[in-house]
Design an enzyme around this catalytic site. Structure first.
Site, PDB file in Angstrom:
ATOM      1  N   HIS A 138      -6.068 -42.685  -0.850  1.00  0.00           N
ATOM      2  CA  HIS A 138      -6.015 -43.175  -1.851  1.00  0.00           C
ATOM      3  C   HIS A 138      -7.014 -42.442  -2.879  1.00  0.00           C
ATOM      4  O   HIS A 138      -6.818 -42.001  -3.858  1.00  0.00           O
ATOM      5  CB  HIS A 138      -6.515 -45.113  -1.799  1.00  0.00           C
ATOM      6  N   LYS A 174       0.755  -1.106   0.173  1.00  0.00           N
ATOM      7  CA  LYS A 174       0.307   0.171  -0.294  1.00  0.00           C
ATOM      8  C   LYS A 174       0.658   1.348  -0.145  1.00  0.00           C
ATOM      9  O   LYS A 174       0.866   1.793  -0.895  1.00  0.00           O
ATOM     10  CB  LYS A 174      -0.840   0.215   0.978  1.00  0.00           C
ATOM     11  N   TYR A 209      12.376 -33.949 -18.415  1.00  0.00           N
ATOM     12  CA  TYR A 209      11.383 -34.118 -18.456  1.00  0.00           C
ATOM     13  C   TYR A 209      10.778 -34.224 -16.786  1.00  0.00           C
ATOM     14  O   TYR A 209      11.328 -34.809 -15.954  1.00  0.00           O
ATOM     15  CB  TYR A 209      10.052 -35.335 -18.662  1.00  0.00           C
ATOM     16  N   ARG A 265       6.554 -49.220 -17.197  1.00  0.00           N
ATOM     17  CA  ARG A 265       6.731 -50.034 -15.721  1.00  0.00           C
ATOM     18  C   ARG A 265       6.263 -50.867 -15.698  1.00  0.00           C
ATOM     19  O   ARG A 265       5.528 -51.712 -15.774  1.00  0.00           O
ATOM     20  CB  ARG A 265       6.336 -49.385 -14.649  1.00  0.00           C
ATOM     21  N   MET A 300      -5.476  -6.827   8.832  1.00  0.00           N
ATOM     22  CA  MET A 300      -4.953  -6.663   9.686  1.00  0.00           C
ATOM     23  C   MET A 300      -6.010  -4.926   9.477  1.00  0.00           C
ATOM     24  O   MET A 300      -7.132  -4.815   9.099  1.00  0.00           O
ATOM     25  CB  MET A 300      -3.593  -5.785   9.345  1.00  0.00           C
ATOM     26  N   ARG A 324       1.406 -48.424 -15.720  1.00  0.00           N
ATOM     27  CA  ARG A 324       1.512 -48.763 -14.555  1.00  0.00           C
ATOM     28  C   ARG A 324       0.694 -50.072 -15.459  1.00  0.00           C
ATOM     29  O   ARG A 324      -0.656 -49.515 -15.065  1.00  0.00           O
ATOM     30  CB  ARG A 324       0.862 -48.272 -13.134  1.00  0.00           C
ATOM     31  N   ARG A 374      -3.582  -1.323  -6.460  1.00  0.00           N
ATOM     32  CA  ARG A 374      -2.686  -2.673  -6.327  1.00  0.00           C
ATOM     33  C   ARG A 374      -2.919  -3.917  -7.067  1.00  0.00           C
ATOM     34  O   ARG A 374      -4.407  -3.465  -7.580  1.00  0.00           O
ATOM     35  CB  ARG A 374      -3.144  -3.271  -5.070  1.00  0.00           C
ATOM     36  N   ARG A 404      -3.160   3.191   8.280  1.00  0.00           N
ATOM     37  CA  ARG A 404      -3.564   2.292   7.720  1.00  0.00           C
ATOM     38  C   ARG A 404      -2.346   1.391   6.942  1.00  0.00           C
ATOM     39  O   ARG A 404      -0.832   1.647   7.791  1.00  0.00           O
ATOM     40  CB  ARG A 404      -3.936   2.954   6.328  1.00  0.00           C
ATOM     41  N   GLY A 430      -8.175  -7.278   4.358  1.00  0.00           N
ATOM     42  CA  GLY A 430      -8.821  -7.110   4.984  1.00  0.00           C
ATOM     43  C   GLY A 430      -8.396  -8.344   7.323  1.00  0.00           C
ATOM     44  O   GLY A 430      -9.136  -8.245   7.447  1.00  0.00           O
ATOM     45  N   GLY A 452      11.241 -42.181  -9.097  1.00  0.00           N
ATOM     46  CA  GLY A 452       9.697 -42.489  -8.348  1.00  0.00           C
ATOM     47  C   GLY A 452       9.861 -41.377  -6.933  1.00  0.00           C
ATOM     48  O   GLY A 452       9.937 -41.779  -5.934  1.00  0.00           O
ATOM     49  N   THR A 453       8.731 -40.171  -6.621  1.00  0.00           N
ATOM     50  CA  THR A 453       9.510 -39.555  -6.004  1.00  0.00           C
ATOM     51  C   THR A 453       8.691 -39.642  -4.923  1.00  0.00           C
ATOM     52  O   THR A 453       8.867 -39.560  -3.135  1.00  0.00           O
ATOM     53  CB  THR A 453       9.282 -38.030  -6.338  1.00  0.00           C
ATOM     54  N   ASN A 454       7.553 -40.581  -5.089  1.00  0.00           N
ATOM     55  CA  ASN A 454       7.059 -41.063  -3.786  1.00  0.00           C
ATOM     56  C   ASN A 454       7.478 -42.170  -3.069  1.00  0.00           C
ATOM     57  O   ASN A 454       7.540 -42.213  -2.094  1.00  0.00           O
ATOM     58  CB  ASN A 454       5.723 -41.724  -4.267  1.00  0.00           C
ATOM     59  N   ASP A 455       8.052 -43.253  -3.634  1.00  0.00           N
ATOM     60  CA  ASP A 455       8.567 -43.867  -2.444  1.00  0.00           C
ATOM     61  C   ASP A 455      10.281 -43.377  -2.321  1.00  0.00           C
ATOM     62  O   ASP A 455      10.717 -43.436  -1.143  1.00  0.00           O
ATOM     63  CB  ASP A 455       8.727 -45.547  -3.215  1.00  0.00           C
ATOM     64  N   CYS A 460       8.494 -38.879 -12.086  1.00  0.00           N
ATOM     65  CA  CYS A 460       7.763 -39.684 -12.411  1.00  0.00           C
ATOM     66  C   CYS A 460       6.278 -40.158 -11.357  1.00  0.00           C
ATOM     67  O   CYS A 460       5.228 -40.089 -11.335  1.00  0.00           O
ATOM     68  CB  CYS A 460       7.306 -41.069 -13.189  1.00  0.00           C
ATOM     69  N   SER A 520      14.183 -42.962 -14.040  1.00  0.00           N
ATOM     70  CA  SER A 520      13.109 -41.800 -14.062  1.00  0.00           C
ATOM     71  C   SER A 520      12.820 -41.763 -12.279  1.00  0.00           C
ATOM     72  O   SER A 520      12.732 -43.021 -11.471  1.00  0.00           O
ATOM     73  CB  SER A 520      11.921 -42.647 -14.399  1.00  0.00           C
TER      74      SER A 520
HETATM   75  P1  ADP Z   1      -7.535  -2.590   4.265  1.00  0.00           P
HETATM   76  O1  ADP Z   1      -6.526  -3.067   3.808  1.00  0.00           O
HETATM   77  O2  ADP Z   1      -8.344  -3.401   4.455  1.00  0.00           O
HETATM   78  O3  ADP Z   1      -8.181  -2.426   2.570  1.00  0.00           O
HETATM   79  P2  ADP Z   1      -7.469   0.872   3.985  1.00  0.00           P
HETATM   80  O4  ADP Z   1      -5.673   0.778   4.800  1.00  0.00           O
HETATM   81  O5  ADP Z   1      -7.266   0.466   2.594  1.00  0.00           O
HETATM   82  O6  ADP Z   1      -7.923  -1.010   4.600  1.00  0.00           O
HETATM   83  O7  ADP Z   1      -8.321   1.411   4.754  1.00  0.00           O
HETATM   84  C1  ADP Z   1      -9.800   0.866   4.855  1.00  0.00           C
HETATM   85  C2  ADP Z   1     -10.539   2.106   4.571  1.00  0.00           C
HETATM   86  O8  ADP Z   1     -10.203   3.544   4.042  1.00  0.00           O
HETATM   87  C3  ADP Z   1     -10.883   2.071   2.633  1.00  0.00           C
HETATM   88  O9  ADP Z   1     -11.750   2.584   2.281  1.00  0.00           O
HETATM   89  C4  ADP Z   1     -10.204   3.184   2.123  1.00  0.00           C
HETATM   90  O10 ADP Z   1     -10.285   3.968   1.246  1.00  0.00           O
HETATM   91  C5  ADP Z   1     -10.458   4.371   3.374  1.00  0.00           C
HETATM   92  N1  ADP Z   1      -9.336   5.420   4.098  1.00  0.00           N
HETATM   93  C6  ADP Z   1      -8.320   4.912   4.239  1.00  0.00           C
HETATM   94  N2  ADP Z   1      -7.919   5.990   4.423  1.00  0.00           N
HETATM   95  C7  ADP Z   1      -8.058   6.796   4.223  1.00  0.00           C
HETATM   96  C8  ADP Z   1      -8.126   8.142   3.998  1.00  0.00           C
HETATM   97  N3  ADP Z   1      -6.808   8.715   4.254  1.00  0.00           N
HETATM   98  N4  ADP Z   1      -9.023   8.862   3.575  1.00  0.00           N
HETATM   99  C9  ADP Z   1     -10.035   8.601   3.542  1.00  0.00           C
HETATM  100  N5  ADP Z   1     -10.455   7.405   3.317  1.00  0.00           N
HETATM  101  C10 ADP Z   1      -9.765   6.831   3.538  1.00  0.00           C
HETATM  102 MG    MG Z   2      -7.560  -0.688   0.899  1.00  0.00          MG
HETATM  103 MG    MG Z   3       7.807 -47.444  -6.890  1.00  0.00          MG
END
Ligand code: ADP
Ligand code: MG
Ligand code: MG
Length: 908
Positions: free
Chosen positions: A483, A28, A882, A648, A109, A589, A365, A98, A107, A797-800, A862, A795
């Site tokens: 199996h 980010k 291969y 085989r 952290m 086989r 991203r 953030r 989502g 035979g990585t299982n055995d 194999c 060849s």
């Molecule tokens: P996540 O990684 O879970 O998406 P974010 O850090 O992106 O968390 O933030 C959660 C929400 O808050 C997102 O919708 C983001 O756009 C919004 N947000 C984060 N920082 C700001 C900011 N400075 N102004 C307005 N909205 C923000």
């Molecule tokens: Mg975000």
């Molecule tokens: Mg074998």
């Protein structure tokens, strides 16, 4: 010691960081810096590095002293750009704090918005914005997020389900909405919200025993610390386990000026993808909400509006698109979309906010996408000239191809329901149908035209018919290499194993999951790619026969240097393998003809051979068996259209084939002219204490050379007949379970003799073949230089090899493997992905030693792992010629091999 730089500023068309510094700034932070450099409207702020997070934990949860000064300095720069001051009573700057790790953990952290609202700043902000409602909406959001993230979660408080402060405050808000007669939160008035904030603070004090902090700086530092701590939050930790993200990466903290989508009807917030992430179509795709902030769009507080015409669907048809509501802002956003795509040369997932008609960018991203979308996008971008061929190949995760090869549950339908059980994703794709509890029921229900899901406690080889007939398989016990899993993957069949929470009673024909009982004929849907079980029938989409897939694979093959073969036992498997691009069979086989459909007669003859007492008896049985073996091998070789086929020699312990039922025993006794008692005694004599290391593989041929003779003759005659018919045939004879070159020498004498006999019989000098061995016993690997004096190919035979190298019985890892993985004793199940540290050494070493003896030694693998992308890359690096894997994994191996070659050349 140098004090590291912990803080990197961005804003106003410049930044200290850039997109290449994801490791330091998190994804980010790096992209906020990059967008800022591009001159896009990014609210100013600064990123505290992931290194600071690591140091914070190393110092027992204390922030490094030098951070304070750095943050104050960066805050000063931000204030200057924004023309506001943090904590200022007249013109206060508000901030967000953030999280953001190296790779996106959506989502997982925490983030806190509106930091800096306090009794000292609220009146000033109301006066400036003339919008009391907006200010109290921001304040109630701050209290909700802060009390949850900083005061509860970061403090390690774990309230009972439904008792968390966030839930409690949400409930309070619902009550206020109800009593004010509002349907949605935007209808709440300034007065409602102000009262709510007061109530919130009282509740926070009651529940958490502390005041909600009224000091902006205390809020700021509290939320910075809490974001760091959220790296070790429960959700984040388990997500890292699943995704294999190392614990020591840490998260960055992005402190950023707030912009407000909740300032009224000329404000909004939204998320978008520069292309459709589900289909890959080059169409702008997104959702937005007027007068809203942050997570409102994804949290489902209100049904979000469509971004544009293309994004309209059943649910949001009636809502205005951004294109319609704010055409000028939409035009700007669309322009940014194009700039971002041509800059990053990939589909971007973006967050934006509109504050009183002005557009701001808050995140971008590379967007997550379905397999279908990934493939289509890569091809489109190649055509658009955005990326090169090798980049297109690198854009697809090999496992994503699974989706393209199997019918899958319609993702839209799946979103709407909860799984009733979860197990291991053993066989890919989706399947739906009615439940059958025995193999026989599965067969008869299928014959009656039903789609069947076979549900078993666990499966054994006798279920094979039922498994073949069923659309999907679900078992309560067993691991990924059980199996059922093995068979299912080989067939490309949807399969979930080890779903511990289901209780199967085959006698009563029922299965219990929690308090639900499912009976025969009840409907079930499986997602074998994820291991989810659903009640009822969900709709499916068929993703095979995709012409773009074929086009893409051609491009893939242009980068690939290592060969890809298939493990295929039947003509049918061979045809599938060919259609998926296999360049030969790496493992055929022969014992397969003794299982499943049409196996009755050959199995009977095999049993007769096994239970023979004298060589004469045995020869007679082998003579009878010969035409079956020849026919089978010939059909498979024919399906491979002249490509090399590695056959085989018979491998499994013989006692597996000893008949158990009275009726079968009687039939055999009659045919051999002996008593049933004799049969039983002879069967008992075959019993072994440890059959895996018993009388099997090459050892059978050493003790009973006539078995080798028969098989080799079948292979050569099959090949000779194909040549007579003007078709190609390239047989390769592979000796299993060898541990010494003398075993190979003894066997080779037989092979040579039969070869010249066959050449004479068919009068063909062009009957060529190769002779080689499995390397599956560690001793053979150690003596590879000697083995290669006789063997023309190896060849692995990585299982055995894994089984014997680790001393783990593959059938018994269920008892401890999970614990080994949980405790981090092993990083991965070595039966699924080659253990590069240990077993990998055996592979590298014996390849090298073998080739020292014989320069042109052909080397392949194999084992099951041949279709695992990481293992394929390892094989490439080890210089193998291969890999061979199950037919349905051939495309995955092809792309993994191509990617390994591209990476080796320094491509990304
Ligand atoms: P996540 O990684 O879970 O998406 P974010 O850090 O992106 O968390 O933030 C959660 C929400 O808050 C997102 O919708 C983001 O756009 C919004 N947000 C984060 N920082 C700001 C900011 N400075 N102004 C307005 N909205 C923000
Ligand atoms: Mg975000
Ligand atoms: Mg074998």
């Amino acid at each position: 010691m140098d004090i590291p730089k912990y803080v990197y500023s961005f804003g106003n068309g410049a930044a200290e960081g850039d997109a290449s510094r994801k490791n330091l700034l998190g994804g980010k932070g790096a992209n906020l810096a990059e967008m800022s450099r591009l001159g896009l409207p990014v609210p100013a702020g600064f990123t505290i590095t992931t290194g600071c997070c690591t140091d914070y934990f190393a110092a027992g949860g204390n922030l490094p002293p030098s951070l304070y000064g750095e943050v104050e300095a960066a805050l000063g720069r931000t204030e200057e750009i924004m023309g506001k001051k943090f904590g200022d009573p007249e013109n206060p700057l508000l901030l967000s704090s953030r999280s953001g790790a190296r790779s996106s953990m959506p989502g997982m952290m925490e983030t806190v918005l509106n930091v800096g609202l306090a009794s000292s700043t609220i009146p000033g902000l109301i006066a400036r914005t003339k919008n009391e409602r907006f200010v109290y909406d921001g304040y109630r959001r701050l209290i909700m997020m802060y009390s949850d993230v900083v005061m509860e979660k970061a403090e390690g408080i774990e309230p009972a389900e439904g008792q968390g402060i966030r839930v409690q405050l949400d409930r309070m808000m619902e009550e206020v909405k109800k009593s004010a007669g509002c349907k949605v939160d935007t209808e709440l008035t300034a007065g409602d919200l102000k009262k709510l904030c007061e109530g919130f603070k009282v509740r926070v004090r009651e529940v958490l025993g502390k005041e909600f902090p009224d000091d902006p700086r205390e809020q700021l530092w509290g939320s910075i610390g809490a974001v760091f701590k959220s790296w070790n939050g429960r959700r984040a930790v388990s997500y890292r386990r699943i995704e294999g993200i190392p614990d020591d990466w840490g998260t960055a903290v992005n402190v950023q000026s707030m912009v407000f989508g909740n300032m009224g009807d000329n404000s909004a917030t939204g998320v978008a993808f520069t292309r459709n992430p589900a289909t890959g179509e080059n169409k702008f795709y997104g959702e937005w909400l007027v007068n809203a902030q942050g997570e409102d769009v994804v949290a489902g507080i209100r049904t979000p509006n469509p971004l544009n015409r293309e994004t309209k669907n059943e649910q949001n048809m009636h809502l205005k698109s951004l294109e319609e509501a704010m055409p000028e802002v939409y035009r700007q956003l669309d322009e940014i979309r194009h700039r971002l795509e041509s800059h990053y040369r990939d589909m971007q997932d973006i967050e934006f906010t509109i504050e009183d008609g002005k557009l701001y960018m808050l995140q971008c991203r590379s967007g997550k996408r379905t397999g279908t979308a990934a493939l289509d996008m890569a091809l489109d971008m190649l055509k658009e000239g955005l990326i090169s061929e090798t980049e297109a190949v690198m854009r697809i995760e090999p496992v994503q191809l699974d989706e393209l090869l199997h019918p899958i549950i319609d993702p839209e339908a799946e979103k709407k329901v909860q799984p009733v059980a979860k197990g291991l994703p053993a066989g890919p794709g989706g399947a739906r149908g009615v439940i059958a509890f025995t193999a026989a029921d599965a067969v008869s229900l299928t014959k009656a035209g039903k789609n069947v899901i076979l549900v078993r406690e666990e499966t054994n080889p006798e279920d094979v018919e039922g498994m073949r007939a069923a659309k999907g398989i679900l078992t309560a016990r067993g691991g990924m290499t059980s199996h059922a899993a093995l068979v299912a993957r080989g067939w490309g069949k949807c399969c979930i194993v080890g779903a511990g929470m289901i209780h199967v009673d085959a006698k009563l024909r029922q299965m219990v999951i929690g308090d639900r009982t499912f009976r025969e004929g009840d409907e079930l849907t499986l997602n074998g790619t994820r291991g989810y079980v659903y009640a009822g029938e969900l709709s499916m989409i068929d993703a095979t026969e995709n012409p773009r897939f074929r086009e893409f694979m051609k491009i893939v093959d242009r980068s690939r240097t290592m060969g890809v073969r298939a493990n295929a036992d039947t003509a049918e498997d061979a045809r599938i393998a060919r259609s998926f691009g296999a360049e030969g069979i790496g493992l055929l086989r022969t014992e397969h003809m003794f299982y499943g459909a049409g196996a009755d007669e050959p199995l009977f003859l095999l049993r007769k051979m096994i239970l023979s007492k004298t060589t004469a008896e045995r020869r007679a049985a082998l003579d009878e068996l010969f035409p079956y073996v020849k026919k089978d091998i010939k059909a498979t070789m024919e399906a491979m259209e002249g490509l090399p086929v590695t056959v085989r020699l018979l491998d499994p312990p013989l006692h597996e084939f000893v008949p158990q039922s009275e009726e079968k025993q009687e039939e055999l006794a009659r045919s051999l002219g002996i008593t049933k008692e004799d049969i039983r005694r002879r069967g008992e004599e075959l019993h072994e204490a440890n059959p895996m290391m018993g009388h099997r593989g090459v050892r059978l041929g050493i003790t009973y050379p006539e078995t080798t003779e028969m098989q080799v003759r079948a292979i050569f005659e099959a090949a000779a007949e194909l040549l007579q018919e003007g078709k190609g045939a390239k047989p390769e004879i592979m000796v299993p379970v060898t541990c010494d070159v003398r075993e190979l020498e003894v066997t080779k004498k037989i092979v040579d003799r039969i070869h010249s006999e066959t050449m004479q019989k068919f009068n063909r000098k062009d009957l060529a073949y190769q002779y080689g061995t499995m390397i599956e016993i560690p001793r053979a690997a150690l003596l590879a230089d000697r083995m290669a004096t006789v063997a023309e190919f190896f060849s692995f035979g990585t299982n055995d090899l894994t089984q014997m190298g680790f001393g783990f019985s593959r059938d018994d890892i269920g008892g401890f493997m999970e614990e080994y993985l949980k405790q981090g004793i092993l990083d991965a199940d070595p039966f699924q992905t080659i253990d590069q540290d240990g077993i990998g050494q055996l592979i590298e070493m014996s390849t090298e030693r073998g080739r020292k003896t014989r320069a042109g030694l052909k080397v392949g693998i194999c084992g099951e792992q041949g279709g695992d992308p990481a293992s394929v890359e390892f094989c490439f690096k080890a210089g193998l010629d291969y890999v061979s894997c199950s037919p349905y994994r051939v495309p995955i191996a092809r792309i993994a091999a191509a990617q390994a070659a591209i990476k080796a050349k320094g491509g990304k």
